[in-house]
Design an enzyme around this catalytic site. Structure first.
Site, PDB file in Angstrom:
ATOM      1  N   TYR A 149     -12.139  12.702 -47.580  1.00 50.41           N
ATOM      2  CA  TYR A 149     -10.943  12.496 -46.753  1.00 50.41           C
ATOM      3  C   TYR A 149     -10.924  13.420 -45.537  1.00 50.41           C
ATOM      4  O   TYR A 149     -11.907  13.544 -44.825  1.00 50.41           O
ATOM      5  CB  TYR A 149      -9.662  12.677 -47.597  1.00 50.41           C
ATOM      6  CG  TYR A 149      -9.779  12.147 -48.972  1.00 50.41           C
ATOM      7  CD1 TYR A 149      -9.934  10.770 -49.182  1.00 50.41           C
ATOM      8  CD2 TYR A 149      -9.780  12.969 -50.094  1.00 50.41           C
ATOM      9  CE1 TYR A 149     -10.056  10.253 -50.453  1.00 50.41           C
ATOM     10  CE2 TYR A 149      -9.899  12.463 -51.363  1.00 50.41           C
ATOM     11  CZ  TYR A 149     -10.047  11.111 -51.532  1.00 50.41           C
ATOM     12  OH  TYR A 149     -10.175  10.615 -52.793  1.00 50.41           O
ATOM     13  N   TYR A 207      -6.555  -1.209 -60.059  1.00 52.17           N
ATOM     14  CA  TYR A 207      -6.905   0.041 -59.360  1.00 52.17           C
ATOM     15  C   TYR A 207      -6.655   1.257 -60.260  1.00 52.17           C
ATOM     16  O   TYR A 207      -7.513   2.141 -60.387  1.00 52.17           O
ATOM     17  CB  TYR A 207      -6.088   0.111 -58.057  1.00 52.17           C
ATOM     18  CG  TYR A 207      -6.134   1.433 -57.333  1.00 52.17           C
ATOM     19  CD1 TYR A 207      -7.251   1.821 -56.609  1.00 52.17           C
ATOM     20  CD2 TYR A 207      -5.045   2.309 -57.372  1.00 52.17           C
ATOM     21  CE1 TYR A 207      -7.286   3.043 -55.940  1.00 52.17           C
ATOM     22  CE2 TYR A 207      -5.078   3.525 -56.705  1.00 52.17           C
ATOM     23  CZ  TYR A 207      -6.201   3.886 -55.988  1.00 52.17           C
ATOM     24  OH  TYR A 207      -6.222   5.098 -55.340  1.00 52.17           O
ATOM     25  N   VAL A 217      -8.832  13.281 -57.647  1.00 51.00           N
ATOM     26  CA  VAL A 217      -7.792  14.258 -57.975  1.00 51.00           C
ATOM     27  C   VAL A 217      -7.825  14.704 -59.436  1.00 51.00           C
ATOM     28  O   VAL A 217      -7.050  15.572 -59.836  1.00 51.00           O
ATOM     29  CB  VAL A 217      -6.361  13.797 -57.596  1.00 51.00           C
ATOM     30  CG1 VAL A 217      -6.168  13.747 -56.100  1.00 51.00           C
ATOM     31  CG2 VAL A 217      -6.011  12.475 -58.255  1.00 51.00           C
ATOM     32  N   SER A 228     -10.514   9.060 -57.859  1.00 49.26           N
ATOM     33  CA  SER A 228     -11.083   8.395 -56.673  1.00 49.26           C
ATOM     34  C   SER A 228     -12.603   8.297 -56.670  1.00 49.26           C
ATOM     35  O   SER A 228     -13.163   7.615 -55.805  1.00 49.26           O
ATOM     36  CB  SER A 228     -10.622   9.099 -55.399  1.00 49.26           C
ATOM     37  OG  SER A 228      -9.284   8.770 -55.158  1.00 49.26           O
ATOM     38  N   LYS A 266     -13.687   4.831 -56.627  1.00 50.26           N
ATOM     39  CA  LYS A 266     -13.697   4.021 -55.402  1.00 50.26           C
ATOM     40  C   LYS A 266     -15.125   3.671 -54.977  1.00 50.26           C
ATOM     41  O   LYS A 266     -15.353   2.666 -54.315  1.00 50.26           O
ATOM     42  CB  LYS A 266     -12.971   4.764 -54.272  1.00 50.26           C
ATOM     43  CG  LYS A 266     -11.460   4.893 -54.508  1.00 50.26           C
ATOM     44  CD  LYS A 266     -10.817   5.842 -53.507  1.00 50.26           C
ATOM     45  CE  LYS A 266      -9.315   5.957 -53.714  1.00 50.26           C
ATOM     46  NZ  LYS A 266      -8.704   7.039 -52.927  1.00 50.26           N
TER      47      LYS A 266
HETATM   48  N1  GLN Z   1      -5.277   7.403 -58.470  1.00 44.37           N
HETATM   49  C1  GLN Z   1      -5.105   8.321 -57.386  1.00 44.37           C
HETATM   50  C2  GLN Z   1      -4.111   7.766 -56.387  1.00 44.37           C
HETATM   51  O1  GLN Z   1      -4.063   6.597 -56.227  1.00 44.37           O
HETATM   52  C3  GLN Z   1      -6.432   8.578 -56.760  1.00 44.37           C
HETATM   53  C4  GLN Z   1      -6.378   9.577 -55.636  1.00 44.37           C
HETATM   54  C5  GLN Z   1      -7.545  10.514 -55.581  1.00 44.37           C
HETATM   55  O2  GLN Z   1      -8.253  10.754 -56.541  1.00 44.37           O
HETATM   56  N2  GLN Z   1      -7.700  11.135 -54.442  1.00 44.37           N
HETATM   57  O3  GLN Z   1      -3.366   8.474 -55.764  1.00 44.37           O
END
Ligand code: GLN
Length: 306
Positions: free
Chosen positions: A238, A186, A256, A61, A64
């Site tokens: 988050y 993505y 993650v 993430s 993002k």
């Molecule tokens: N690729 C992961 C997902 O879509 C990214 C989530 C994350 O890093 N929090 O669930």
């Protein structure tokens, strides 16, 4: 600085056995949890590293932020007709709010919001995955950065939740491209494999009013860079954004894969990595490293500059 970084890592190392590596993406579940690294890029061009700072990991993430920056750079304020910039207070992959709020994600850092941003970029670029990879290479000054195809495929095979979000948004008229194609882009972004050094260098422009010191390019205007930092501070971790603000006090973004990037405006960009996560999906040891770092070295954006 070097000795202080080493001392912080040594202090935090006992935490490495406490978290859990991400299980829901099988390719990530195999990563050795006993890894810990940090890189700090200071705006005067110095790089300070300790531990496994040069080992590539899955940025997940953290990507993002790169997607958001791409979208802002070609569409500016217009993107906010599709999503918000308010904290969600929910897990990164929650579907609950999305239904209640009629397919308009709270912010670009929860999965639903990142998928809308990818949808916007999908409409803009002929090859979104390559555009992103090249953008990231440019930001980091590292032409060898690649996306890990095994991780991306593993995520695609386990895409049900992300696909559900995308279809729900499509049902509300807030998704314009083919869901599967956007999911592929993505996952490609999430699977970018980068080291702490790469990530810290790649975020230097956000500490530097939008100007990338390695490439000499103005990536965002100073005002836009400040706005991205604000969204990182309020939504980057988050439902743990409040905890991160309280303990660390810096704009940050987690993934993650166990990476957390933090920005000290005007001074540093920092990346810490340790794969074992806490219950909110944020690096357990990484949080502690950044907490000690803000106490001892960088300070917080909520305090006077040390
Ligand atoms: N690729 C992961 C997902 O879509 C990214 C989530 C994350 O890093 N929090 O669930």
């Amino acid at each position: 600085m070097q000795d202080m970084l080493q001392a912080i890592l040594d202090q935090v190392r006992p935490l490495l056995s406490q978290g859990q590596v991400a299980q829901y993406i099988p390719a990530l579940a195999e990563v050795d949890p006993h890894q810990l690294g940090i890189a700090i890029c200071s705006l005067d061009g110095q790089l300070h590293c300790a531990g496994d700072a040069r080992t590539p990991f899955s940025i997940q993430s953290i990507s993002k932020v790169f997607s958001l920056v791409q979208a802002i750079s070609h569409s500016g304020e217009e993107i906010w007709t599709r999503l918000g910039y308010e904290p969600s207070g929910q897990a990164f992959n929650s579907l609950v709010q999305l239904e209640v709020e009629k397919g308009r994600p709270r912010n670009p850092f929860i999965n639903a919001g990142a998928l809308v941003i990818c949808d916007i970029n999908q409409s803009r670029y002929a090859t979104p995955a390559l555009s992103m990879r090249d953008f990231v290479r440019h930001l980091c000054g590292n032409p060898r950065i690649v996306s890990d195809a095994v991780v991306a495929e593993s995520e695609y095979q386990h895409r049900a939740r992300n696909a559900a979000m995308a279809y729900l948004m499509q049902a509300f008229g807030n998704f314009h491209n083919e869901v599967d194609a956007v999911l592929r882009s993505y996952f490609h972004h999430c699977a970018l494999s980068m080291s702490c050094v790469d990530v810290a260098r790649g975020f230097a422009f956000l500490a530097n009013s939008g100007y990338c010191p390695h490439s000499g390019a103005q990536i965002l205007s100073p005002r836009q860079a400040q706005q991205v930092n604000a969204i990182m501070a309020t939504s980057g971790l988050y439902d743990e954004a409040g905890n991160f603000a309280y303990r660390v006090g810096l704009p940050g973004k987690s993934g993650v894969g166990g990476g957390i990037v933090a920005v000290v405006p005007g001074r540093y960009s920092i990346c810490v990595w340790s794969p074992a996560l806490n219950a909110s999906g944020n690096s357990l040891a990484g949080m502690r490293v950044l907490e000690l770092l803000s106490e001892r070295i960088t300070g917080s954006v909520f305090s006077a500059v040390p």
